[in-house]
Write an enzyme that holds these catalytic residues in place. Structure first.
Site, short mmCIF file in Angstrom:
data_model
loop_
_atom_site.label_atom_id
_atom_site.label_comp_id
_atom_site.label_asym_id
_atom_site.label_seq_id
_atom_site.Cartn_x
_atom_site.Cartn_y
_atom_site.Cartn_z
N ALA A 44 0.85 -1.19 0.00
CA ALA A 44 0.00 0.00 0.00
C ALA A 44 0.89 1.23 0.00
O ALA A 44 1.77 1.36 0.86
CB ALA A 44 -0.91 0.01 1.22
N ARG A 46 1.34 5.57 -1.89
CA ARG A 46 0.66 6.67 -2.59
C ARG A 46 0.85 6.59 -4.10
O ARG A 46 -0.09 6.74 -4.86
CB ARG A 46 1.17 8.02 -2.07
CG ARG A 46 0.30 8.55 -0.94
CD ARG A 46 0.84 9.85 -0.46
NE ARG A 46 2.18 9.66 0.07
CZ ARG A 46 2.71 10.38 1.04
NH1 ARG A 46 2.03 11.34 1.58
NH2 ARG A 46 3.92 10.14 1.49
N GLY A 135 18.06 2.21 13.60
CA GLY A 135 18.06 1.49 12.32
C GLY A 135 18.48 0.04 12.43
O GLY A 135 17.82 -0.77 13.05
N ILE A 137 20.93 -1.41 14.00
CA ILE A 137 21.56 -1.90 15.23
C ILE A 137 20.51 -2.65 16.06
O ILE A 137 19.47 -2.08 16.37
CB ILE A 137 22.12 -0.74 16.09
CG1 ILE A 137 23.12 0.10 15.30
CG2 ILE A 137 22.75 -1.27 17.37
CD1 ILE A 137 23.60 1.35 16.05
N GLY A 188 21.51 14.59 1.07
CA GLY A 188 20.26 13.84 1.22
C GLY A 188 20.09 13.22 2.60
O GLY A 188 19.21 12.38 2.80
N ASP A 202 13.63 13.61 17.08
CA ASP A 202 13.78 12.23 16.62
C ASP A 202 14.55 11.40 17.65
O ASP A 202 14.15 10.28 18.00
CB ASP A 202 14.51 12.24 15.26
CG ASP A 202 14.76 10.85 14.73
OD1 ASP A 202 13.80 10.21 14.27
OD2 ASP A 202 15.92 10.39 14.79
N LYS A 206 13.30 8.12 20.14
CA LYS A 206 14.02 6.84 20.25
C LYS A 206 14.44 6.55 21.69
O LYS A 206 14.31 5.42 22.17
CB LYS A 206 15.24 6.87 19.32
CG LYS A 206 14.85 6.91 17.84
CD LYS A 206 16.04 7.26 16.95
CE LYS A 206 15.66 7.31 15.49
NZ LYS A 206 16.70 7.93 14.65
N GLY A 303 18.76 4.58 6.58
CA GLY A 303 19.05 4.07 5.24
C GLY A 303 18.19 2.87 4.92
O GLY A 303 17.67 2.20 5.81
#
Ligand code: HSE
Length: 439
Positions: A44, A46, A135, A137, A188, A202, A206, A303
């Site tokens: 699912a 967009r 991520g 780890i 990026g 963020d 966590k 990533g």
């Protein structure tokens, strides 16, 4: 007989695309690992056209995420969309429909984890979230399994790669915060709106999750004190270096006799600590347990495939549970939800936390200024470790005082700073950073 476990993948962005690729590339190994074939039945997202170009023929594509929860053939919903809605509703719908859920959504769990875990406990399903913190780890597994014997004393982590990249670039290239942020955006790493990364939000999501796991409490994002890296100056990074420290944005949660600390802020870390060498977009988490002492976990915190590594590991875990190879399929949800109703955790306000401090004070280069400052420290029971005067050239009227303190109570430090800023010969606000020796 080979069993097939059907997945509904909500989101085909960076993490969703990485998850699809890892599931496909490593299908044989995954079958060997869990005894089941993990098959993406529906995606699912967009952009349906883009999705059809990514997934194989035979995989259904829909723009209706809620369809994943309604589909009786889907066993596990993988939520890798991010954001609060529609992710929250989808996760609750999937749980209500008796499906297991794997999510990478740290904001969702930090803000709505108690509701989600409670729903999962009542439905007897698993909500797994290894990808939500650091991520690739496996820090959730480390806390939940490998360190289960320990009474955890503290957890500290570099858990936002974007801000760590900015700090590394400021130090290595002598750039300002704005210049380093522009580089992160060009590469990026930072989002177009990087607020969550650079303001510490963020990282706070966590560390909130890690705190709940470490200390067996409900998730409580509201208890977090959050400070980002936007106000750091290149000279503070230089001074810290001179004193043998490196500045890192740390997520910290500590058990103290008076309550639990939960905070995110830049901190001076001694250069001799491995954490000081965690550079660029890398993440690292140090956990101190009473039995094991300190352990360190290092790797890629973001990533496509690093995050997919954690998502797919959760899928393998659940597949093993579905094969009856492990007891108690609701292990985590049950533990966390059961704690919420009788929770009496004391969360320590920031003013009651104890740290040692770095301060930079702009002053007039006149007799008696240092003495005035020293008296204010003494009046507030703050002991000075080092006090140096910097940047004063002959004939100049202003200079900078850099001070490192011994351990002090934050409230006393804030009172001292207010008193120092009120002195006639002090220019501008005092820069204050905390030090974490990581002992
Ligand atoms: N924005 C996050 C980071 C991505 O920079 O670490 C992973 O949560």
């Amino acid at each position: 007989m080979k069993e097939v476990i059907r997945l509904g993948l909500a989101g085909l962005g960076t993490v969703g695309g990485g998850t699809y690729a890892v599931l496909k590339r490593n299908a044989r190994d995954l079958l060997a690992a869990c005894g089941a074939e993990l098959v993406v039945k529906t995606v699912a997202c967009r952009n349906l056209e883009r999705a059809r170009g990514v997934v194989d023929e035979g995989v259904e594509v829909t723009s209706d995420v809620h369809a994943l929860a309604r589909d009786p053939d889907i066993d596990i919903v993988v939520e890798v969309m991010g954001g609060i809605e529609p992710a929250r509703t989808l996760v609750l719908e999937a749980i209500a429909a008796g499906k297991h859920v794997v999510t990478a959504n740290k904001a969702l769990l930090a803000l709505h984890g108690n509701e989600i875990f409670d729903a999962a406990r009542r439905s007897g399903v698993v909500v797994a979230f290894e990808a939500a913190v650091a991520g690739g780890i496996p820090i959730i597994k480390a806390l939940r399994e490998g360190l289960a014997a320990n009474r955890i004393e503290w957890v500290m982590g570099i858990i936002n790669g974007t801000s760590n990249f900015i700090l590394t670039t400021m130090r290595e290239k002598g750039l300002s915060f704005d210049e380093a942020l522009a580089q992160a955006q060009a590469l990026g790493y930072a989002e177009a709106d990087p607020t969550f990364d650079i303001e510490g939000i963020d990282a706070a999501h966590k560390i909130t999750i890690l705190s709940a796991l470490a200390f067996h409490t409900p998730v409580n994002f509201k208890a977090a004190s959050v400070e980002g890296i936007t106000k750091l100056a290149a000279e503070d990074i230089e001074y810290a270096e001179e004193f043998g420290y490196r500045i890192k944005l740390l997520g910290i949660t500590k058990r103290t006799a008076r309550g639990i600390e939960l905070r995110v802020h830049p901190a001076l870390v001694p250069k001799r600590r491995l954490m000081a060498s965690v550079e660029g977009v890398m993440n690292a988490v140090v956990v101190k347990g009473d039995a094991v002492g300190t352990t360190l976990y290092h790797g890629r915190g973001a990533g496509a495939e690093p995050t997919a590594s954690a998502v797919v590991a959760d899928l393998v875990d659940i597949a093993r549970l579905m094969h009856g190879r492990r007891a108690n399929p609701t292990y985590l949800a049950e533990r966390m939800a059961a704690l919420a109703p009788q929770d009496n955790t004391v969360w320590l306000p920031m003013d009651e936390t104890v740290s040692s401090y770095y301060m930079r004070i702009g002053v007039a280069d006149k007799p008696g200024v240092l003495a005035d400052i020293a008296r204010i420290f003494a009046d507030n029971a703050i002991s000075i470790e080092t006090m140096v005067q910097r940047g004063s050239e002959p004939g100049e009227e202003s200079t900078e005082i850099v001070i490192l303190t011994h351990s002090a109570v934050e409230g006393a430090v804030r009172r001292a700073i207010a008193a120092i800023e009120a002195l006639d010969n002090v220019h501008g606000p005092v820069v204050m950073l905390r030090k974490e020796e990581m002992n």
